[in-house]
Design a protein around this motif. Structure first.
Motif, PDB file in Angstrom:
ATOM      1  N   THR A   7       2.411  -9.050   6.968  1.00  0.00           N
ATOM      2  CA  THR A   7       2.385  -8.983   5.559  1.00  0.00           C
ATOM      3  C   THR A   7       1.406  -9.584   5.151  1.00  0.00           C
ATOM      4  N   LEU A  19      -7.211  -2.518  -0.479  1.00  0.00           N
ATOM      5  CA  LEU A  19      -6.874  -1.496   0.352  1.00  0.00           C
ATOM      6  C   LEU A  19      -7.941  -0.279   0.230  1.00  0.00           C
ATOM      7  N   TYR A  40       2.079   1.647   7.220  1.00  0.00           N
ATOM      8  CA  TYR A  40       1.226   1.034   6.485  1.00  0.00           C
ATOM      9  C   TYR A  40       1.495   1.075   4.936  1.00  0.00           C
ATOM     10  N   GLY A  42       2.489  -0.268   0.699  1.00  0.00           N
ATOM     11  CA  GLY A  42       2.578  -1.210  -0.386  1.00  0.00           C
ATOM     12  C   GLY A  42       3.979  -1.635  -0.688  1.00  0.00           C
ATOM     13  N   THR A  43       4.396  -2.702  -1.140  1.00  0.00           N
ATOM     14  CA  THR A  43       5.708  -3.121  -1.684  1.00  0.00           C
ATOM     15  C   THR A  43       6.298  -2.415  -2.801  1.00  0.00           C
ATOM     16  N   TYR A  51       1.268  -6.226   0.751  1.00  0.00           N
ATOM     17  CA  TYR A  51       1.426  -4.787   1.602  1.00  0.00           C
ATOM     18  C   TYR A  51       1.864  -5.219   2.915  1.00  0.00           C
ATOM     19  N   HIS A  53       1.938  -3.654   7.249  1.00  0.00           N
ATOM     20  CA  HIS A  53       1.639  -2.793   8.292  1.00  0.00           C
ATOM     21  C   HIS A  53       2.164  -3.064   9.703  1.00  0.00           C
TER      22      HIS A  53
END
Length: 113
Positions: A7, A19, A40, A42-43, A51, A53
């Protein structure tokens, strides 16, 4: 199987910039060494500046070997320098996870469902 859950949190207003930088200069070289990430993303809720992964490895040794090769790649060093110079990242949290026996294993390119 070892799951690497990461995170990252960006400074407010910079996540799209970060990003975009990763997409342009980091993703290809990282995927070359680590394979494709399981996720991968985003929140959608919680911290909008973060974000996640997730990478899947056969073992801790597999992870160490792949990450060592990644760290030795000049293209990755270039990405890290660009990311550091941009200053978008605030924090990073890594969790290494091992699936429990009774749960289904993640489906990946190497582990079809």
């Amino acid at each position: 199987m070892l799951i690497d859950h990461r995170t990252y949190v960006c400074r407010p207003g910079t996540i799209k910039l970060h990003l975009a930088l990763y997409e342009k200069t980091g993703f290809e070289v990282q995927s070359k060494h680590l394979g494709q990430p399981l996720l991968y993303a985003g929140t959608e809720t919680g911290d909008p500046n973060s974000y996640v992964h997730i990478w899947v490895y056969d073992s801790a040794a597999d992870r160490a070997e792949k990450r060592k090769a990644l760290q030795a790649d000049p293209a990755w060093a270039d990405y890290l320098k660009q990311s550091r110079d941009a200053g978008y990242l605030v924090s990073q949290q890594n969790k290494l996870l091992v699936p429990v026996d009774f749960a289904p294993k993640p489906i990946t390119a190497d582990r079809p469902g």
